[in-house]
Motif scaffolding. Structure first.
Motif, PDB file in Angstrom:
ATOM      1  N   TYR A  31       0.827  -1.217   0.000  1.00 59.39           N
ATOM      2  CA  TYR A  31       0.000   0.000   0.000  1.00 59.39           C
ATOM      3  C   TYR A  31       0.857   1.261   0.000  1.00 59.39           C
ATOM      4  CZ  TYR A  31      -4.149  -2.821   0.984  1.00 59.39           C
ATOM      5  OH  TYR A  31      -5.171  -3.727   0.906  1.00 59.39           O
ATOM      6  N   THR A  32       1.944   1.260   0.740  1.00 61.02           N
ATOM      7  CA  THR A  32       2.821   2.426   0.813  1.00 61.02           C
ATOM      8  C   THR A  32       3.477   2.701  -0.538  1.00 61.02           C
ATOM      9  OG1 THR A  32       3.271   1.942   3.140  1.00 61.02           O
ATOM     10  CG2 THR A  32       4.793   3.437   2.025  1.00 61.02           C
ATOM     11  N   ILE A  33       4.009   1.662  -1.171  1.00 65.97           N
ATOM     12  CA  ILE A  33       4.653   1.830  -2.475  1.00 65.97           C
ATOM     13  C   ILE A  33       3.646   2.332  -3.503  1.00 65.97           C
ATOM     14  CG2 ILE A  33       5.717   0.582  -4.397  1.00 65.97           C
ATOM     15  CD1 ILE A  33       7.151  -1.133  -2.279  1.00 65.97           C
ATOM     16  N   ASN A  34       2.446   1.741  -3.526  1.00 70.41           N
ATOM     17  CA  ASN A  34       1.420   2.187  -4.470  1.00 70.41           C
ATOM     18  C   ASN A  34       1.018   3.632  -4.216  1.00 70.41           C
ATOM     19  OD1 ASN A  34       0.396   0.262  -6.517  1.00 70.41           O
ATOM     20  ND2 ASN A  34       0.310  -1.090  -4.741  1.00 70.41           N
ATOM     21  N   ALA A  35       0.849   4.008  -2.967  1.00 70.19           N
ATOM     22  CA  ALA A  35       0.477   5.391  -2.641  1.00 70.19           C
ATOM     23  C   ALA A  35       1.570   6.362  -3.090  1.00 70.19           C
ATOM     24  CB  ALA A  35       0.226   5.528  -1.143  1.00 70.19           C
TER      25      ALA A  35
END
Length: 161
Positions: free
Chosen positions: A16-20
């Protein structure tokens, strides 16, 4: 046979962090292009998108390959082993080729004016590009993975006497 357990607790928050971060950077680049469309920003945006496609293709190749070889080590008599090997192999190859070709096309687009893939004035060319780079690979993956695993039968609870 020894199994190696890999901790997976942090995978979902990391995903989720990488995608955000990727979406935030892309959104910021779009805003910058809208506000002040200079050539350096256009090239930077295309290089960023090519980099995202490159890392996605490498990710599919790395993790799909690891899953393929992990399944290959299962005993030959495992139920559905051959079918799963084919599914994983096909999905890995299709996704790798899709993202890698997208990376190459966007790199050409960033540095060569003749290789423009932003063909809004030519809807047929736009459709063909997205058909080959997005729709066809997605359809192939859905076709390959079309059979869902069977639902588990609910067994009745029988109290011990």
């Amino acid at each position: 046979m020894q199994t190696h357990l890999i901790p997976t607790d942090g995978l979902r928050p990391c995903f989720y962090t990488i995608n955000a971060m990727v979406y935030a950077i892309q959104f910021a680049l779009w805003l910058l292009l809208w506000w002040k469309p200079i050539q350096v920003t256009v090239i930077l945006s295309k290089i960023f998108f090519a980099g995202v496609s490159l890392f996605a293709s490498i990710g599919f190749l790395l993790y799909g390959g690891r899953l393929f070889f992990m399944l290959k080590r299962f005993p030959v008599e495992s139920k559905g082993r051959r079918k799963k090997l084919q599914e994983v192999g096909y999905v890995t190859i299709v996704c790798f080729l899709c993202f890698m070709s997208q990376c190459i096309m966007v790199c050409f687009n960033a540095f060569d004016k003749a290789a423009d893939i932003d063909v809004l004035n030519h809807p047929i060319l736009n459709f063909i590009f997205y058909l080959l780079s997005e729709i066809l690979p997605s359809s192939l993956v859905l076709f390959i993975l079309r059979k869902l695993p069977p639902k588990r039968k609910i067994t009745q609870y029988h109290p011990l006497h």
